[in-house]
Design a protein around this motif. Structure first.
Motif, short mmCIF file in Angstrom:
data_model
loop_
_atom_site.label_atom_id
_atom_site.label_comp_id
_atom_site.label_asym_id
_atom_site.label_seq_id
_atom_site.Cartn_x
_atom_site.Cartn_y
_atom_site.Cartn_z
N UNK A 163 19.64 50.05 26.80
CA UNK A 163 19.25 48.79 26.16
C UNK A 163 20.00 48.51 24.86
N UNK A 164 20.72 49.50 24.34
CA UNK A 164 21.46 49.26 23.09
C UNK A 164 22.59 50.28 22.96
N UNK A 165 23.46 50.02 22.01
CA UNK A 165 24.58 50.93 21.74
C UNK A 165 24.42 51.52 20.35
N UNK A 166 24.95 52.70 20.14
CA UNK A 166 25.00 53.25 18.79
C UNK A 166 26.37 52.87 18.23
N UNK A 167 26.36 52.12 17.12
CA UNK A 167 27.63 51.65 16.57
C UNK A 167 27.72 52.00 15.10
N UNK A 168 28.81 52.61 14.70
CA UNK A 168 29.06 52.90 13.28
C UNK A 168 30.44 52.41 12.93
N UNK A 180 15.49 44.08 44.04
CA UNK A 180 14.31 44.15 43.19
C UNK A 180 14.43 45.17 42.08
N UNK A 181 15.68 45.60 41.77
CA UNK A 181 15.87 46.60 40.72
C UNK A 181 15.61 46.02 39.35
N UNK A 182 15.25 46.91 38.43
CA UNK A 182 14.97 46.51 37.07
C UNK A 182 16.27 46.16 36.33
N UNK A 183 16.35 45.01 35.70
CA UNK A 183 17.56 44.67 34.94
C UNK A 183 17.48 45.20 33.52
N UNK A 184 18.57 45.05 32.79
CA UNK A 184 18.55 45.39 31.36
C UNK A 184 18.23 44.11 30.60
N UNK A 185 17.12 44.14 29.86
CA UNK A 185 16.65 42.92 29.20
C UNK A 185 17.21 42.69 27.82
N UNK A 186 17.65 43.75 27.17
CA UNK A 186 18.02 43.60 25.77
C UNK A 186 19.49 43.83 25.47
N UNK A 187 20.19 44.51 26.38
CA UNK A 187 21.57 44.89 26.06
C UNK A 187 22.43 43.66 25.73
N UNK A 188 22.27 42.58 26.50
CA UNK A 188 23.14 41.43 26.22
C UNK A 188 22.81 40.78 24.88
N UNK A 189 21.52 40.80 24.49
CA UNK A 189 21.16 40.28 23.16
C UNK A 189 21.82 41.11 22.07
N UNK A 201 24.54 42.87 22.38
CA UNK A 201 25.98 42.59 22.39
C UNK A 201 26.26 41.30 21.62
N UNK A 202 25.37 40.34 21.77
CA UNK A 202 25.52 39.08 21.05
C UNK A 202 25.45 39.34 19.54
N UNK A 203 24.50 40.18 19.15
CA UNK A 203 24.38 40.52 17.73
C UNK A 203 25.67 41.15 17.21
N UNK A 204 26.30 41.95 18.04
CA UNK A 204 27.53 42.63 17.59
C UNK A 204 28.73 41.69 17.57
N UNK A 205 28.53 40.45 18.04
CA UNK A 205 29.63 39.49 17.93
C UNK A 205 30.24 39.04 19.25
N UNK A 206 29.68 39.49 20.35
CA UNK A 206 30.23 39.04 21.63
C UNK A 206 29.67 37.67 22.01
N UNK A 266 23.10 35.88 35.72
CA UNK A 266 23.26 37.09 34.89
C UNK A 266 24.13 36.79 33.69
N UNK A 267 24.06 37.67 32.71
CA UNK A 267 24.87 37.51 31.50
C UNK A 267 26.21 38.23 31.64
N UNK A 268 27.21 37.63 31.02
CA UNK A 268 28.53 38.26 30.98
C UNK A 268 29.11 38.01 29.60
N UNK A 269 30.12 38.79 29.23
CA UNK A 269 30.75 38.55 27.94
C UNK A 269 32.02 37.73 28.15
N UNK A 270 32.55 37.18 27.06
CA UNK A 270 33.80 36.42 27.14
C UNK A 270 34.96 37.41 27.22
N UNK A 271 35.65 37.40 28.35
CA UNK A 271 36.69 38.41 28.55
C UNK A 271 37.86 38.25 27.59
N UNK A 272 37.95 37.11 26.89
CA UNK A 272 39.02 36.95 25.92
C UNK A 272 38.80 37.87 24.70
#
Lengths: 447, 624
Positions: free
Chosen positions: B122-127, B172-181, B183-188, B344-350
């Motif tokens: 659901x999230x990444x560790x970023x430093x 019927x698999x469980x999706x990831x609900x927060x990862x894309x949010x 990613x958005x916070x990180x600037x994607x 589904x959500x996707x990031x901008x490949x650019x």
């Protein structure tokens, strides 16, 4: 950037000598395609006596300099052709080189290459930046204006036709199991190619600018006896120091003289044959004189300021209404007796040497020559267009041969795309059809 | 425990990424929502297709797994466009949906340095803008040097059927609900995309007598250059072809507003693929077409599901029943699974580099549908490249970036990072400028060296590749050396081939240039024997030499531009006269080469000239 580029590096005109410069990895090979001797066997840094040939027909007697990379201005292979000046010849050579695969250089491109290849220094480079960015607008408008509206429209239609074939083939390739989509095959393409080839030939033949450049403007001077036709002709001829000849022209007409107005040739057709026995004015019904008027691209109609207009003159004026004509009223130095209704005219005096300049300006305006004379660019872009059109037709012939050899359709399509691109180059539309995007991003158009 | 590489997602991209990293001896962890769904094929039961089949060959040449795995699980295979030229031929196989994942899982399980874990990230560790690991659903952290996101359609996945929207992924698999949010916070930039899938029908309830049969090719074919065959060419499973009826069209038109996409739901944001429209789209957009063709494709030899290719829909279930029953042979068909659309959500490949590392966060890579592509093959190709490049980064080596003239994979990635996507991206042969160079037959010749250099092609395979290359030159030389003379026997042979007879001698090489002469008919004049692969390769090289040369010449021009690098720290504001649109796009995409810059829409040749002169002036002036 590995294209081989070509440009006329001297000012175009009636100068004694013109230099055409070619630079790039294929410079020697491409120029070799139009010279009589084999340039590939020549040493670097030599000047060679040669002939330029167009399908074995001699175009000009030239000197060809060869400078192999890196010891040249651009550090690439450079060939310079010194040919006899004159717009027709110089442009013909340019056209041939483009037909063989050279690309017309962008303004500043030789210098740009020289800089990028480390040949010239920073100060000069600043200049290059300016040239490169300054030229955009002009070159774009030139590219688009070099063809008349009719031809551009035709090319656009040809491209439409090509893209419909191309996209059909693409769909056949990418969706091979869609049986409902028509499968295009080689024999469907052949008639379309023939049609495209024919239309391209028509464009080449009807190229207005080109025929003006190559053959000059067919001009006749008409008017009553003693109105001053000969004086006017002599004035024009002496002003331009033109050659008066009596060599039969290509059109079977007797060319009385050639004059140049800013490099464009006027072929003055002699009406003497008719004049001797029956003056043209008094014989407007005569078939031949009508035909002469009919064929002329420019009619200079001379009237006498000192006389009242005759019925015949008025009739003749009506006859030429839908032609390119200029009314010249001579003997401006004498008392005005002539009155013309709603008729624009140029007043001259051959005796006092007045009005000749105005007449020439009027001719320039009529044939859009004033647009050309600023940079000589329109000639060049016409040569470019014709060169590319001819190249396109030679690709079409390759395709036909490939079809004969049963090449698969997807190979044929590669060449079709190439034609589509070539035609796009002429009218300034790029492969990705991004022209509109680019136009609107770069230029403030519309609202 | 710290890993070197974490791969998030076990689809086609994730499997290739994990295998590549582990095979390059990096401790790798693959995290998936459900191990049962590893290498799952949630949509069509086929691998390959036009252009895509060539991608699978490229994956194999680079040392990826998809080709081998497809060979193990295929139940039918054919060469598409075999009647056309060699440039557009491409393999397409029906893969068994049970065997394909099973074989892939086996391979993963046997792989050293690779662990598989079931969980949701659901999230990444970023430093300091560098990824350091992932955070699981239960907030547990796992550390790593690199992370590769291959989340497929699982970022905020919504299944749409009629007027219903459910937050779940395929099966019927469980999706990831927060990862894309996050990613958005990180600037994607997050985009919403959509795709869809048709119904699965019980085979026993279909009347196949009303369909026409579609067989595989009657010869052995394989994706992998290992050339191993696991199937019996005489016992391939066929597909069946049917067409929609006027009744089908009427049902769809009458109920259009019940489809999720046409009014059933009013909150659709996702953009669907232009190249793969739903049946509703087809009927609306091509209203004058009387019928659309549908393929009935078997999903597996081990169960009865039949996939209706071309019938994807988001109609409510009761309408889907009617639609299916209006099809010939399916009047009494039983639907086992209903069609649906998925958002589904996707990031901008650019926002990616050519290496598939993100520009914003270093050591973070993305591959597959998260980058806006569609298709198993496109996903696998990116996964492989991301896996290779994450590993190369760990090894302090330059990334592997394939050129557009080298591989469809190069075309795919360059399109993604340079042009970006609007709708889900599918590879097409027309996207490649030099498709004559990017053939199915020469994928190994193009790419095996890269695979070997990065360490994914083993010595044995490399040796057999070298032998193949040697054989190709040997045969070419032999054809040049052997000269036929105008004997009676030779001329009779030429007559039989509808070819003009000889007056002088001719080499086999030149004879082969004649369009009517094929290598199989003149190989009897050779001294040595060669297998079909070698014969084909040499025949293509000779017969299409003119076209190939032309393509190479053009490709060289582009390569020259691609080899002209743009420094990372270039300041476009300092280049006077650069058009403002060009400036803005150049800053956004940050092209690494003049070639890439020239492919950005809105960047004109004039801008390119200005950049080149500027670079020379600013960076290389001293070296004059």
């Amino acid at each position: 950037m590995e294209d081989t580029i070509v440009a006329i590096s001297t000012t175009l005109g009636v100068g004694a000598i013109s230099i055409i410069r070619v630079s790039g990895s294929e410079a020697i090979d491409l120029v070799n395609k139009i010279t009589k001797t084999d340039l590939t066997k020549k040493q670097t840094h030599t000047i060679n006596y040669d002939y330029i040939l167009d399908n074995n027909k001699k175009i000009d007697e030239v000197m060809v300099s060869i400078m192999k990379a890196p010891k040249s201005f651009t550090k690439e292979d450079v060939v310079e052709i010194n040919c006899h000046g004159g717009i027709a010849t110089t442009n013909k050579i340019l056209e041939l080189l483009i037909e063989k695969g050279c690309r017309l250089a962008e303004p500043g491109e030789f210098t740009k290459r020289a800089f990028l290849n480390g040949r010239i220094d920073l100060v000069e480079a600043e200049g290059v930046m300016d040239v490169i960015s300054a030229k955009t607008e002009k070159s774009l408008s030139l590219a688009l204006s070099s063809l008349n509206g009719e031809s551009s429209k035709l090319i656009r239609e040809l491209r439409e036709e090509l893209i419909s074939i191309i996209s059909n083939i693409e769909v056949n390739i990418d969706y091979p199991e869609y049986y409902d989509i028509k499968e295009i095959c080689n024999k469907d393409i052949l008639p379309k190619l023939n049609n495209i080839e024919k239309q391209i030939n028509d464009i080449i033949v009807n190229y207005k600018d080109a025929s003006i450049i190559k053959d000059g403007i067919k001009t006749i001077i008409i008017g009553k006896p003693n109105v001053g036709k000969s004086s006017l002709l002599n004035k024009l001829l002496s002003e331009e120091k033109a050659i008066v000849t009596d060599i039969p022209g290509t059109t079977r007409d007797i060319v009385e003289g050639e004059i140049y107005i800013d490099g464009i040739k006027l072929n003055i057709i002699d009406t003497a044959g008719i004049r001797k026995t029956n003056d043209i004015i008094e014989n407007i019904g005569v078939e031949k004189s009508l035909k002469l008027i009919d064929e002329a691209e420019l009619i200079i109609f001379v009237l006498n300021n000192n006389e009242i207009i005759t019925k015949e003159e008025q009739e003749l004026l009506n006859k030429i209404k839908n032609k390119n004509y200029i009314v010249v009223i001579n003997k401006d130095d004498l008392e005005k007796k002539l009155s013309l209704k709603e008729e624009k005219a140029i007043y001259i005096s051959t005796v006092e040497n007045r009005g000749i300049k105005e007449l020439k300006n009027e001719i320039k305006k009529m044939f859009n020559l004033d647009k050309i004379d600023t940079k000589d660019m329109t000639y060049i872009s016409s040569s470019r267009s014709i060169g590319i059109l001819k190249e396109t037709n030679s690709i079409i012939n390759q395709i036909k041969e490939a079809i004969n050899n049963n090449m698969p359709i997807d190979m044929i399509e590669i060449d079709l795309k190439q034609i589509w691109n070539k035609l796009g180059e002429i009218i300034g539309e790029t492969y990705d059809e991004e022209l509109l995007d680019q136009l609107f991003s770069r230029f403030c158009l519309g609202k | 425990m710290k890993y070197e590489v974490i791969v998030v997602g076990g689809g086609h991209a994730g499997c290739e990424a994990a295998l590549a990293a582990a095979r390059k001896n990096h401790q790798t962890l693959l995290i998936t929502g459900n191990i049962k769904n590893i290498a799952d094929m949630p949509c069509n039961p086929s691998i390959g297709g036009s252009a895509k089949g060539i991608v699978v060959r490229e994956i194999d040449a680079l040392g990826g797994e998809m080709g081998k795995n497809a060979d193990k699980s295929l139940i039918q295979i054919k060469m598409l466009n075999s009647a056309k030229g060699p440039a557009v031929r491409s393999l397409r196989a029906q893969a068994d949906k049970k065997i394909y994942p099973q074989e892939m899982l086996k391979t993963l399980n046997m792989q050293d340095n690779l662990e598989i874990k079931e969980n949701i990230v659901e999230d990444l560790i970023i430093e300091n803008n560098k990824v350091k690991g992932v955070i699981l659903e239960n907030n547990k952290k796992i550390y790593s040097n690199c992370v590769i996101l291959t989340t497929g359609t699982y970022l905020k996945a919504d299944i749409l059927v009629g007027d219903t929207r459910r937050r779940e992924g395929p099966h019927g698999e469980k999706p990831s609900n927060h990862l894309s949010d996050k990613l958005k916070e990180y600037g994607f930039t997050i985009k919403r995309l959509k795709t869809g899938t048709p119904q699965r029908i019980d085979k026993k309830t279909i009347d196949f007598s009303k369909t026409s049969i579609e067989q595989g090719d009657n010869k052995y074919l394989s994706f992998s250059f290992d050339n191993k065959y696991y199937y019996d060419k005489d016992k391939q499973t066929p597909c069946h072809l049917i067409y929609t009826t006027p009744e089908t069209h009427k049902i769809i038109k009458d109920n259009l507003n019940k489809s999720s996409m046409y009014g059933g739901l009013n909150d659709i944001k996702g953009i669907g693929p232009r190249y793969c429209p739903s049946i509703e789209d087809k009927i609306v957009r091509f209203a004058d077409k009387e019928r659309h063709q549908l393929f009935l494709e078997p999903e597996s030899l081990y169960y009865d599901d039949i996939y209706i290719q071309g019938f994807s829909t988001s109609m409510p279930k009761e309408i889907q029943d009617k639609m299916v029953h209006s099809l010939p042979g399916l009047e009494n068909a039983k639907i086992l699974k209903y069609g649906y659309a998925i958002e589904y959500d996707a990031i901008d490949s650019k926002q990616l580099k050519q290496s598939l590392e993100t520009k914003i966060i270093s050591n973070l890579y993305t591959a597959g549908q998260i980058n806006g592509t569609s298709g198993y093959e496109e996903a696998a190709a990116q996964g492989l490249i991301a896996g290779i490049n994450a590993s190369l980064k760990l090894e302090n080596k330059e990334p592997l970036v394939l050129k557009r003239s080298e591989a469809y994979i190069g075309v795919l990635i360059d399109d993604l990072v340079t042009k970006g996507v609007i709708d889900p991206y599918r590879l097409l042969t027309s996207r490649a400028e030099y498709r004559l160079l990017l053939r199915s037959d020469n994928a190994d010749i193009r790419l095996t060296n890269y695979g070997y250099q990065v360490g994914l092609i083993n010595e044995q395979r490399y040796k057999s590749f070298e032998q193949k290359c040697a054989k190709v030159s040997e045969l070419t030389q032999e054809l040049k050396n052997i000269k036929l003379t105008p004997t009676k026997e030779i001329n009779e042979f030429l007559n039989s081939q509808n070819s003009s007879t000889l007056k002088d001698g001719i080499t086999l090489y030149n004879l082969l240039k004649r369009p009517e002469i094929i290598i199989n008919n003149i190989k009897k004049y050779l001294k040595n024997q060669y297998n079909d692969e070698i014969l084909e390769q040499v025949e293509i090289n000779i017969k299409y030499a003119g076209y190939i040369e032309k393509a190479l010449k053009e490709a060289n021009k582009m390569n020259n531009l691609d080899n002209k690098k743009i420094p990372d720290d270039i300041n476009y504001d300092k280049i006077h006269n650069l058009a403002s649109e060009a400036k803005q796009k150049l800053k956004e995409i940050k092209p690494t080469s003049i070639g890439q810059a020239s492919r950005i829409s809105g960047v004109n040749p004039v801008d390119i000239s200005l950049i080149m002169v500027y670079i020379k002036k600013e960076y290389f002036h001293e070296s004059k």
